[in-house]
Design a protein around this motif. Structure first.
Motif, mmCIF file in Angstrom:
data_model
loop_
_atom_site.group_PDB
_atom_site.id
_atom_site.type_symbol
_atom_site.label_atom_id
_atom_site.label_comp_id
_atom_site.label_asym_id
_atom_site.label_seq_id
_atom_site.Cartn_x
_atom_site.Cartn_y
_atom_site.Cartn_z
ATOM 1 N N VAL A 154 0.833 -1.204 0.000
ATOM 2 C CA VAL A 154 0.000 0.000 0.000
ATOM 3 C C VAL A 154 0.869 1.256 0.000
ATOM 4 N N VAL A 155 1.890 1.273 0.847
ATOM 5 C CA VAL A 155 2.769 2.443 0.944
ATOM 6 C C VAL A 155 3.424 2.739 -0.402
ATOM 7 N N ALA A 156 3.765 1.685 -1.156
ATOM 8 C CA ALA A 156 4.410 1.868 -2.455
ATOM 9 C C ALA A 156 3.500 2.534 -3.482
ATOM 10 N N LEU A 157 2.193 2.568 -3.210
ATOM 11 C CA LEU A 157 1.237 3.146 -4.156
ATOM 12 C C LEU A 157 0.826 4.572 -3.811
ATOM 13 N N ILE A 158 1.195 5.044 -2.617
ATOM 14 C CA ILE A 158 0.739 6.351 -2.153
ATOM 15 C C ILE A 158 1.783 7.419 -2.484
ATOM 16 N N PRO A 159 1.407 8.454 -3.249
ATOM 17 C CA PRO A 159 2.397 9.415 -3.753
ATOM 18 C C PRO A 159 2.718 10.597 -2.837
ATOM 19 N N VAL A 160 2.147 10.644 -1.638
ATOM 20 C CA VAL A 160 2.440 11.756 -0.722
ATOM 21 C C VAL A 160 2.564 11.235 0.708
ATOM 22 N N ALA A 161 3.355 11.967 1.516
ATOM 23 C CA ALA A 161 3.436 11.777 2.969
ATOM 24 C C ALA A 161 3.804 10.367 3.399
ATOM 25 N N THR A 162 4.702 9.700 2.631
ATOM 26 C CA THR A 162 5.195 8.398 3.043
ATOM 27 C C THR A 162 6.718 8.431 3.112
ATOM 28 N N ALA A 163 7.283 7.420 3.758
ATOM 29 C CA ALA A 163 8.739 7.318 3.845
ATOM 30 C C ALA A 163 9.351 6.855 2.526
ATOM 31 N N PHE A 164 8.514 6.421 1.562
ATOM 32 C CA PHE A 164 9.006 5.865 0.309
ATOM 33 C C PHE A 164 9.104 6.873 -0.828
ATOM 34 N N VAL A 165 8.146 7.816 -0.868
ATOM 35 C CA VAL A 165 7.958 8.603 -2.085
ATOM 36 C C VAL A 165 9.206 9.397 -2.486
ATOM 37 N N GLY A 166 9.892 9.994 -1.535
ATOM 38 C CA GLY A 166 11.085 10.771 -1.855
ATOM 39 C C GLY A 166 12.158 9.920 -2.500
ATOM 40 N N TYR A 167 12.394 8.726 -1.943
ATOM 41 C CA TYR A 167 13.414 7.827 -2.483
ATOM 42 C C TYR A 167 13.017 7.327 -3.867
ATOM 43 N N MET A 168 11.732 6.960 -4.038
ATOM 44 C CA MET A 168 11.263 6.441 -5.324
ATOM 45 C C MET A 168 11.433 7.479 -6.429
ATOM 46 N N VAL A 169 11.093 8.717 -6.122
ATOM 47 C CA VAL A 169 11.230 9.787 -7.107
ATOM 48 C C VAL A 169 12.709 10.066 -7.396
ATOM 49 N N SER A 170 13.539 9.993 -6.367
ATOM 50 C CA SER A 170 14.961 10.315 -6.556
ATOM 51 C C SER A 170 15.648 9.314 -7.482
ATOM 52 N N ILE A 171 15.342 8.015 -7.350
ATOM 53 C CA ILE A 171 16.020 7.039 -8.220
ATOM 54 C C ILE A 171 15.487 7.123 -9.657
ATOM 55 N N ILE A 172 14.224 7.510 -9.815
ATOM 56 C CA ILE A 172 13.702 7.754 -11.170
ATOM 57 C C ILE A 172 14.409 8.956 -11.781
ATOM 58 N N SER A 173 14.574 10.001 -10.974
ATOM 59 C CA SER A 173 15.221 11.226 -11.451
ATOM 60 C C SER A 173 16.647 10.950 -11.914
ATOM 61 N N ILE A 174 17.389 10.174 -11.137
ATOM 62 C CA ILE A 174 18.777 9.842 -11.499
ATOM 63 C C ILE A 174 18.822 9.074 -12.819
#
Length: 473
Positions: A154-174
């Motif tokens: 569930v956390v992997a699907l939520i795009p705001v206010a989670t401990a995952f979203v920043g990291y997920m976006v950062s590796i996509i950005s790189i």
């Protein structure tokens, strides 16, 4: 060290030894010891290497934060139990929770307030469900599966206010920058969410197991579990692990501390992010999620201690139970230390480079997503880390898709789906280890039990990615 197949040996060692000993620690220790010897083939130097990897990874900022978070939250749960919060909440829901289905509904709906981090959700919900287990004749594995199915997937699907979203976006950005793709990483991440098929499939399987699956052996399994529980320990009147038989029933001693931490986490997430960027959603995206959660927890612990002292609880007693609660997760902390050290060691041995070099040439262009999901699932199962798998495969996946001229969104979804598989199914996952510690389930036994539904969800995922390859290019 080069990209040698020797980097695979530590991961090959972990699982069989863990199955043989029925404990994760011996497998991790043996893998780390063998890996250290392969890296520095000298008996004494290999011991130094092993210790250096443990210590160096233990003191990394994010790892220390995770340890502090787990210890402090377990300590908070300890004083909440002592002050009657868990027992009071069980009494509060007693009139509403009359059946296993009701308990499962509570587990699923509680996701709304605990979606920020899988471990946060696990350590919050597990004690409550554990207290209800014996009265409603549920097995620990059933409870654990429902909690886990609504955690990492569930956390992997939520795009705001989670401990995952920043990291997920950062590796996509790189990965986007490496391939000269000029798109907003966050927008790409949002568009890739529907392609995390494993999360959706596992949630569907979780709903089936929670509400529709009726096992003939469930009652026998419950009775077998129940026979191992001391008389009266799991009863509603005493609340499991309440430390004292005369524990008061005060539901607000659970509701207020947990609610304050949740609200503080959301507020501090926005506050930390809005100092860096403009825009409400951008603020949540750019927050230091793990640091914010730790700050909110520390403030929450201070508030809870003061709140309980106003009720007449002695500070010495609160400190004692805080330490008792935190110490219950020491086995988790030890395992995480070994997992972090092993991951760093194998990375230095060239594990990710070996995988990349031996995968890139033979994946068919139009089947990059399904093949990458299968490979990533195998890797994540053996390393037990969604973040490690994502960081390893995202550059490879986007590069392969970009060079082949295929849509990158299903590939990004496949990478996230594969890491989610390992975080859920692997006995080395910190989520699995934490849950088993909270519910007193043997890690390997529980991991074997949930492997079947995990593979069912993975099979559905492969079919969906294969079908997607024909329709989205």
């Amino acid at each position: 060290m080069g990209t040698s197949w020797l980097s695979l040996i530590p991961f090959i060692i972990v699982i069989p030894i863990s199955i043989l000993t029925k404990q994760i620690q011996p497998g991790l220790f043996a893998a780390l010891l063998v890996g250290s010897y392969i890296k520095t083939p000298d008996p004494l130097e290999s011991i130094k290497t092993m210790l250096s990897y443990i210590v160096n990874n233990l003191v990394k900022q994010n790892n220390i934060r995770i340890i502090l978070f787990l210890y402090m939250f377990a300590g908070l749960i300890g004083i909440i139990k002592m002050a009657g919060g868990i027992k009071g909440f069980v009494h509060l829901v007693n009139n509403r929770i009359k059946s296993k289905k009701g308990a499962m509904l509570l587990t699923w709906f509680s996701t709304i307030g605990t979606f920020s981090d899988p471990d946060f959700r696990i350590v919050t919900i597990s004690p409550i469900m554990k207290a209800l287990k014996r009265r409603l004749k549920m097995t620990s594995k059933e409870i654990g599966f429902a909690i886990e199915a609504t955690s990492n997937p569930v956390v992997a699907l939520i795009p705001v206010a989670t401990a995952f979203v920043g990291y997920m976006v950062s590796i996509i950005s790189i990965a986007l920058r490496q391939n000269g793709i000029k798109e907003m990483a966050y927008a790409v991440y949002i568009r890739s969410i529907p392609f995390n098929f494993f999360s959706f499939a596992l949630i569907a399987v979780g709903i089936y197991y929670s509400f529709f699956k009726h096992s003939k052996t469930s009652q026998a399994k419950w009775e077998n579990e129940d026979s191992d529980v001391e008389t009266g320990e799991g009863e509603l009147e005493e609340c499991y692990r309440a430390y004292e038989k005369d524990t008061p029933a005060k539901p607000w001693n659970l509701i207020l501390p947990v609610s304050s931490i949740l609200l503080l986490t959301l507020f501090l997430s926005w506050w930390d992010g809005h100092l860096k960027v403009n825009g409400f959603f951008n603020a949540f995206l750019n927050t230091d999620a793990l640091g914010v959660m730790l700050e909110a927890l520390l403030i929450g612990v201070i508030f809870t201690v003061l709140f309980f002292m106003l009720q007449g609880f002695k500070l010495s007693k609160l400190i004692s139970h805080f330490l008792k609660g935190g110490n219950e997760l020491m086995s988790v902390i030890i395992m995480l230390s070994l997992i972090w050290a092993l991951s760093a060691l194998t990375e230095d041995m060239g594990f990710s480079k070996y995988i990349t070099n031996n995968v890139e040439g033979w994946i068919p262009h139009f089947f990059i997503a399904p093949v990458l999901f299968i490979i990533g699932s195998v890797i994540s199962y053996f390393i037990g880390s969604s973040w490690g798998t994502w960081g390893m495969l995202m550059p490879l996946g986007i590069t392969l898709a970009h060079k082949a001229g295929v849509n990158i969104l299903p590939v990004i979804g496949a990478v996230f789906a594969s890491g989610t598989f390992g975080a859920f199914a692997s006995p080395l996952s910190d989520n699995t280890v934490t849950l088993c510690t909270m519910l007193d389930i043997p890690v390997m036994e529980y991991a074997r039990w949930k492997l079947k539904p995990s593979l069912v969800a993975a099979g559905i995922t492969v079919v969906l990615f294969t079908a997607t390859a024909f329709f989205i290019r």
